[in-house]
Design a protein around this motif. Structure first.
Motif, PDB file in Angstrom:
ATOM      1  N   GLN A  51     -64.610   4.089 -36.026  1.00  0.00           N
ATOM      2  CA  GLN A  51     -64.729   3.821 -34.573  1.00  0.00           C
ATOM      3  C   GLN A  51     -66.059   3.127 -34.122  1.00  0.00           C
ATOM      4  O   GLN A  51     -66.029   2.328 -33.246  1.00  0.00           O
ATOM      5  CB  GLN A  51     -64.787   5.214 -33.867  1.00  0.00           C
ATOM      6  N   LYS A 117     -59.697   4.289 -31.829  1.00  0.00           N
ATOM      7  CA  LYS A 117     -60.400   4.474 -30.749  1.00  0.00           C
ATOM      8  C   LYS A 117     -61.801   3.488 -30.815  1.00  0.00           C
ATOM      9  O   LYS A 117     -62.242   3.134 -31.791  1.00  0.00           O
ATOM     10  CB  LYS A 117     -61.085   5.904 -30.434  1.00  0.00           C
ATOM     11  N   SER A 216     -66.585  19.268 -27.407  1.00  0.00           N
ATOM     12  CA  SER A 216     -66.376  18.400 -28.379  1.00  0.00           C
ATOM     13  C   SER A 216     -66.152  18.936 -29.709  1.00  0.00           C
ATOM     14  O   SER A 216     -66.720  19.616 -30.237  1.00  0.00           O
ATOM     15  CB  SER A 216     -67.909  17.971 -28.607  1.00  0.00           C
ATOM     16  N   LYS A 228     -73.977  14.580 -38.183  1.00  0.00           N
ATOM     17  CA  LYS A 228     -74.978  14.334 -36.834  1.00  0.00           C
ATOM     18  C   LYS A 228     -75.882  15.370 -36.919  1.00  0.00           C
ATOM     19  O   LYS A 228     -75.660  16.446 -37.351  1.00  0.00           O
ATOM     20  CB  LYS A 228     -73.916  14.736 -35.679  1.00  0.00           C
ATOM     21  N   ASN A 232     -73.957  16.073 -28.778  1.00  0.00           N
ATOM     22  CA  ASN A 232     -74.058  14.880 -27.713  1.00  0.00           C
ATOM     23  C   ASN A 232     -74.815  15.091 -26.688  1.00  0.00           C
ATOM     24  O   ASN A 232     -75.375  14.257 -26.011  1.00  0.00           O
ATOM     25  CB  ASN A 232     -72.355  14.825 -27.016  1.00  0.00           C
TER      26      ASN A 232
HETATM   27  N1  BYC Z   1     -65.781   6.649 -26.236  1.00  0.00           N
HETATM   28  O1  BYC Z   1     -65.765  15.602 -30.820  1.00  0.00           O
HETATM   29  P1  BYC Z   1     -66.285  14.511 -30.158  1.00  0.00           P
HETATM   30  C1  BYC Z   1     -73.396  -0.669 -29.633  1.00  0.00           C
HETATM   31  C2  BYC Z   1     -63.737  10.658 -28.584  1.00  0.00           C
HETATM   32  S1  BYC Z   1     -71.738  -0.006 -30.244  1.00  0.00           S
HETATM   33  C3  BYC Z   1     -64.547   6.736 -26.911  1.00  0.00           C
HETATM   34  O2  BYC Z   1     -67.647  14.759 -29.311  1.00  0.00           O
HETATM   35  P2  BYC Z   1     -67.739  12.912 -32.142  1.00  0.00           P
HETATM   36  C4  BYC Z   1     -73.237  -1.842 -28.847  1.00  0.00           C
HETATM   37  C5  BYC Z   1     -64.082  11.054 -30.038  1.00  0.00           C
HETATM   38  O3  BYC Z   1     -64.005   9.935 -30.867  1.00  0.00           O
HETATM   39  C6  BYC Z   1     -72.269   1.576 -30.842  1.00  0.00           C
HETATM   40  N2  BYC Z   1     -64.090   7.972 -27.411  1.00  0.00           N
HETATM   41  O4  BYC Z   1     -66.714  13.200 -31.096  1.00  0.00           O
HETATM   42  C7  BYC Z   1     -72.314  -2.921 -29.080  1.00  0.00           C
HETATM   43  C8  BYC Z   1     -63.218  12.192 -30.351  1.00  0.00           C
HETATM   44  O5  BYC Z   1     -61.766  11.594 -30.749  1.00  0.00           O
HETATM   45  P3  BYC Z   1     -61.156  11.914 -32.037  1.00  0.00           P
HETATM   46  C9  BYC Z   1     -71.392   2.710 -30.218  1.00  0.00           C
HETATM   47  C10 BYC Z   1     -64.996   8.828 -27.689  1.00  0.00           C
HETATM   48  O6  BYC Z   1     -67.467  12.005 -33.037  1.00  0.00           O
HETATM   49  C11 BYC Z   1     -72.294  -4.122 -28.332  1.00  0.00           C
HETATM   50  C12 BYC Z   1     -63.278  12.943 -28.895  1.00  0.00           C
HETATM   51  O7  BYC Z   1     -63.612  11.846 -28.122  1.00  0.00           O
HETATM   52  N3  BYC Z   1     -72.037   3.951 -30.841  1.00  0.00           N
HETATM   53  O8  BYC Z   1     -74.245   0.051 -29.645  1.00  0.00           O
HETATM   54  O9  BYC Z   1     -68.283  14.145 -32.585  1.00  0.00           O
HETATM   55  C13 BYC Z   1     -73.034  -4.260 -27.316  1.00  0.00           C
HETATM   56  C14 BYC Z   1     -64.005  14.087 -29.003  1.00  0.00           C
HETATM   57  O10 BYC Z   1     -65.437  13.688 -29.142  1.00  0.00           O
HETATM   58  C15 BYC Z   1     -66.442   8.677 -26.802  1.00  0.00           C
HETATM   59  C16 BYC Z   1     -71.027   4.663 -31.596  1.00  0.00           C
HETATM   60  O11 BYC Z   1     -69.936   4.229 -31.992  1.00  0.00           O
HETATM   61  C17 BYC Z   1     -66.629   7.352 -26.419  1.00  0.00           C
HETATM   62  N4  BYC Z   1     -67.682   7.144 -25.782  1.00  0.00           N
HETATM   63  O12 BYC Z   1     -69.025  12.433 -31.147  1.00  0.00           O
HETATM   64  C18 BYC Z   1     -74.095  -3.229 -26.880  1.00  0.00           C
HETATM   65  C19 BYC Z   1     -71.634   5.782 -32.250  1.00  0.00           C
HETATM   66  N5  BYC Z   1     -66.851   9.735 -27.175  1.00  0.00           N
HETATM   67  O13 BYC Z   1     -61.694  10.815 -32.961  1.00  0.00           O
HETATM   68  C20 BYC Z   1     -74.314  -2.014 -27.716  1.00  0.00           C
HETATM   69  C21 BYC Z   1     -70.997   6.406 -33.439  1.00  0.00           C
HETATM   70  C22 BYC Z   1     -66.119  10.765 -27.680  1.00  0.00           C
HETATM   71  O14 BYC Z   1     -61.279  13.012 -32.570  1.00  0.00           O
HETATM   72  N6  BYC Z   1     -70.060   7.641 -33.039  1.00  0.00           N
HETATM   73  N7  BYC Z   1     -65.155  10.029 -28.146  1.00  0.00           N
HETATM   74  O15 BYC Z   1     -59.721  11.207 -31.913  1.00  0.00           O
HETATM   75  C23 BYC Z   1     -70.808   8.668 -32.441  1.00  0.00           C
HETATM   76  O16 BYC Z   1     -71.910   9.214 -32.681  1.00  0.00           O
HETATM   77  C24 BYC Z   1     -69.783   9.797 -32.230  1.00  0.00           C
HETATM   78  O17 BYC Z   1     -68.587   9.417 -32.645  1.00  0.00           O
HETATM   79  C25 BYC Z   1     -69.886  10.138 -30.782  1.00  0.00           C
HETATM   80  C26 BYC Z   1     -68.532  11.218 -30.122  1.00  0.00           C
HETATM   81  C27 BYC Z   1     -71.008  10.477 -30.134  1.00  0.00           C
HETATM   82  C28 BYC Z   1     -69.252   8.730 -29.758  1.00  0.00           C
END
Ligand code: BYC
Length: 322
Positions: A51, A117, A216, A228, A232
């Motif tokens: 993702q 996603k 979450s 993590k 969040n």
């Molecule tokens: N958007 O249990 P949760 C950048 C989903 S790009 C969509 O809290 P988790 C940049 C979540 O996936 C960098 N979906 O999840 C680029 C889960 O669904 P599934 C962006 C979201 O994983 C170009 C459900 O909601 N950073 O910097 O514990 C130009 C329940 O959520 C979102 C990352 O990708 C969302 N916002 O925590 C400029 C960071 N939020 O999968 C800049 C990496 C939640 O169970 N990801 N969901 O179906 C993470 O750190 C974590 O996955 C999150 C969510 C904090 C986003």
């Protein structure tokens, strides 16, 4: 929604294996690709890293749309470099997910089919040039807070990718802030443009950091496994505490009438519109269709590059065999 917990055993996994694995996490050791790991740890990492990779790649679109319309050569070269960096971040992250057994093809297929996603923030439109600055300041600012935490993650390849990505994101953040501060001190039209951009991007930036901890389902397991290091809401609070004073100092108004500081100095935000968040995540609101359309088009138009690379590799391997 109930997620598997770190204490749940998959068939063929033993309590002893889990105990030894948890002890490694507790000692702060990095887990590396060839190491034994619970199937659920692997699944969670593939979910999150893929993702994240998709977010970097789709995230090129809102800013990329402004490259041809940048107001000066300096701004244009900075923006080109930034958008290229995001493509590079996608590459590091797809590689990190591949070390867990996911293939590039299945990850990209899931994205292009609309099954995967990516960050909600990239389904919002970038309507003016100031949005480019505001994305740098707020979106990269929120991403850095999250990714600095993930740089300490227990999975080695993800953690190392984050270290590199964060150093580049720091430059993205600074250029965005410099741009908005300049406009906020500029002509009345420029000030209004900066304020309008803040009005558009403030709430989506808070939402980008994920639902409240109580909603979450993944956070509990991810924190237990050292994927993590913060929840969040903790990351969101850090982001708000850093950015509110800076935005106010720039002379901008934060579009939250309930925003206030508590006795401990934390800036407390008003209610977040989670209905909007979920509608955007599900593609029912915002630019999901356009974003996927642009990625599908780029994938189709890039087919000849992939074919040429495969033909080149086959020829090299043939020569090596000879
Ligand atoms: N958007 O249990 P949760 C950048 C989903 S790009 C969509 O809290 P988790 C940049 C979540 O996936 C960098 N979906 O999840 C680029 C889960 O669904 P599934 C962006 C979201 O994983 C170009 C459900 O909601 N950073 O910097 O514990 C130009 C329940 O959520 C979102 C990352 O990708 C969302 N916002 O925590 C400029 C960071 N939020 O999968 C800049 C990496 C939640 O169970 N990801 N969901 O179906 C993470 O750190 C974590 O996955 C999150 C969510 C904090 C986003």
């Amino acid at each position: 929604m109930t997620q598997m917990q770190p204490t749940d055993l998959h068939p063929q996994e033993t309590a002893e294996q889990h105990a030894a694995f948890n002890a490694r996490i507790a000692r702060g050791e990095k887990i590396e690709p060839g190491d034994w790991m619970p199937a659920e740890y692997r699944r969670q990492l593939i979910r999150m890293i893929s993702q994240h990779a998709h977010s970097e790649v789709v995230g090129m679109l809102p800013e990329g749309a402004w490259i041809t319309r940048a107001p000066s050569l300096k701004r244009k070269t900075i923006l080109i470099a930034k958008v290229q960096d995001e493509a590079g971040h996608g590459q590091y992250l797809y590689h990190a997910a591949e070390t867990l057994g996911a293939t590039r093809e299945e990850m990209l297929d899931a994205l292009l089919a609309g099954k995967a996603k990516y960050s909600s923030i990239f389904n919002y439109p970038s309507l003016t040039w100031a949005d480019v600055g505001m994305i740098g300041w707020l979106v990269d600012g929120a991403a850095i807070k999250n990714q600095t935490m993930l740089a300490g993650c227990s999975y080695g390849p993800y953690s190392r990718a984050m270290v590199r990505i964060c150093s580049e994101e720091t430059f993205h953040h600074k250029q965005g802030k410099e741009m908005i501060v300049t406009y906020a001190q500029g002509t009345p039209e420029q000030r209004q443009m900066a304020q309008d951009a803040l009005n558009r991007w403030w709430w989506p930036s808070l939402m980008m950091l994920g639902p409240h901890d109580a909603d979450s389902p993944n956070t509990g397991a991810l924190v237990q496994w050292g994927i993590k290091l913060k929840t969040n809401d903790e990351v969101r609070q850090e982001f708000i505490n850093e950015h509110v004073p800076e935005l106010l100092e720039a002379g901008l108004t934060i579009p939250d009438p309930d925003l206030h500081q508590d006795e401990s100095g934390n800036w407390i935000h008003g209610p977040i519109n989670w209905d909007e968040f979920w509608a955007v995540v599900k593609g029912q609101q915002g630019l999901n269709r356009e974003r996927l359309g642009a990625r599908q088009q780029a994938h189709e138009e890039g087919a000849w590059v992939r074919e040429a690379m495969q033909a080149y590799t086959a020829r090299q391997m043939g020569q090596a065999a000879d």
